[in-house]
Design a protein around this motif. Structure first.
Motif, mmCIF file in Angstrom:
data_model
loop_
_atom_site.group_PDB
_atom_site.id
_atom_site.type_symbol
_atom_site.label_atom_id
_atom_site.label_comp_id
_atom_site.label_asym_id
_atom_site.label_seq_id
_atom_site.Cartn_x
_atom_site.Cartn_y
_atom_site.Cartn_z
ATOM 1 N N SER A 1 0.831 -1.205 0.000
ATOM 2 C CA SER A 1 0.000 0.000 0.000
ATOM 3 C C SER A 1 0.867 1.259 0.000
ATOM 4 O O SER A 1 0.526 2.240 -0.662
ATOM 5 N N ALA B 1 1.966 1.674 -3.509
ATOM 6 C CA ALA B 1 0.865 2.171 -4.345
ATOM 7 C C ALA B 1 0.689 3.674 -4.159
ATOM 8 O O ALA B 1 0.500 4.415 -5.135
ATOM 9 N N ARG B 2 0.763 4.150 -2.921
ATOM 10 C CA ARG B 2 0.660 5.592 -2.664
ATOM 11 C C ARG B 2 1.809 6.345 -3.330
ATOM 12 O O ARG B 2 1.628 7.422 -3.893
ATOM 13 N N GLU B 3 3.000 5.771 -3.251
ATOM 14 C CA GLU B 3 4.171 6.389 -3.861
ATOM 15 C C GLU B 3 4.013 6.464 -5.386
ATOM 16 O O GLU B 3 4.367 7.477 -6.007
ATOM 17 N N GLY C 1 -5.940 5.246 -8.811
ATOM 18 C CA GLY C 1 -4.762 4.910 -8.001
ATOM 19 C C GLY C 1 -5.036 5.047 -6.515
ATOM 20 O O GLY C 1 -4.645 4.188 -5.718
ATOM 21 N N VAL C 2 -5.718 6.115 -6.130
ATOM 22 C CA VAL C 2 -6.051 6.318 -4.716
ATOM 23 C C VAL C 2 -7.026 5.237 -4.243
ATOM 24 O O VAL C 2 -6.868 4.692 -3.143
ATOM 25 N N SER D 1 -5.088 2.057 -3.748
ATOM 26 C CA SER D 1 -4.299 2.167 -2.524
ATOM 27 C C SER D 1 -5.188 2.000 -1.290
ATOM 28 O O SER D 1 -4.832 1.282 -0.345
ATOM 29 N N ASP D 2 -6.345 2.657 -1.295
ATOM 30 C CA ASP D 2 -7.282 2.536 -0.169
ATOM 31 C C ASP D 2 -7.763 1.094 -0.006
ATOM 32 O O ASP D 2 -7.928 0.612 1.124
ATOM 33 N N ILE E 1 -6.106 -1.604 -0.791
ATOM 34 C CA ILE E 1 -4.997 -2.380 -0.217
ATOM 35 C C ILE E 1 -4.890 -2.113 1.274
ATOM 36 O O ILE E 1 -4.692 -3.038 2.073
#
Length: 116
Positions: A25, A28-30, A71-72, A75-76, A78
């Motif tokens: 996660s 993914a944020r990166e 993408g957000v 990430s959320d 995950i």
């Protein structure tokens, strides 16, 4: 294979898996952050106020926004899996502790020499 109401869990492996999910996660944020940074460097390429810019920029903004939102959301999701895994781990550890406490209490209640 567990039968009936029994189940089997390895808390150590769940903890390790949860740490890996957290790392995924964070990655993914990166990736989302890097994408936004990179795309922002190119946003003026079609121009800013000519006819081509007026034609291209609305679609480009829409696509960029959709990509960032996707993408957000990924990430959320995950993070949600990691949180759910940790919650399950907490339930497993709590159940294990309760069962072990019950076993210890019942074995120390004065029933010495009983049949097994």
């Amino acid at each position: 294979m567990p039968e009936g109401n029994a189940y089997f869990a390895e808390p150590g492996r769940l903890q390790a898996g949860s740490r890996q999910i957290d790392q995924i996660s964070a990655l993914a944020r990166e990736i989302v952050h890097d994408f936004v940074s990179s795309v922002n460097l190119t946003r003026d390429w079609p121009g800013t106020d000519d006819s081509y810019a007026e034609e291209v920029l609305p679609q480009e903004r829409k696509e960029r926004k959709a990509a960032v939102e996707t993408g957000v959301a990924l990430s959320d999701a995950i993070v949600g899996v990691a949180d759910g895994t940790l919650a399950n781990l907490g339930n497993i550890l709590s159940t294990q502790s309760g069962v072990l406490d019950s076993i210890h209490r019942s074995s120390g209640s004065g029933s010495h020499g009983g049949k097994h």
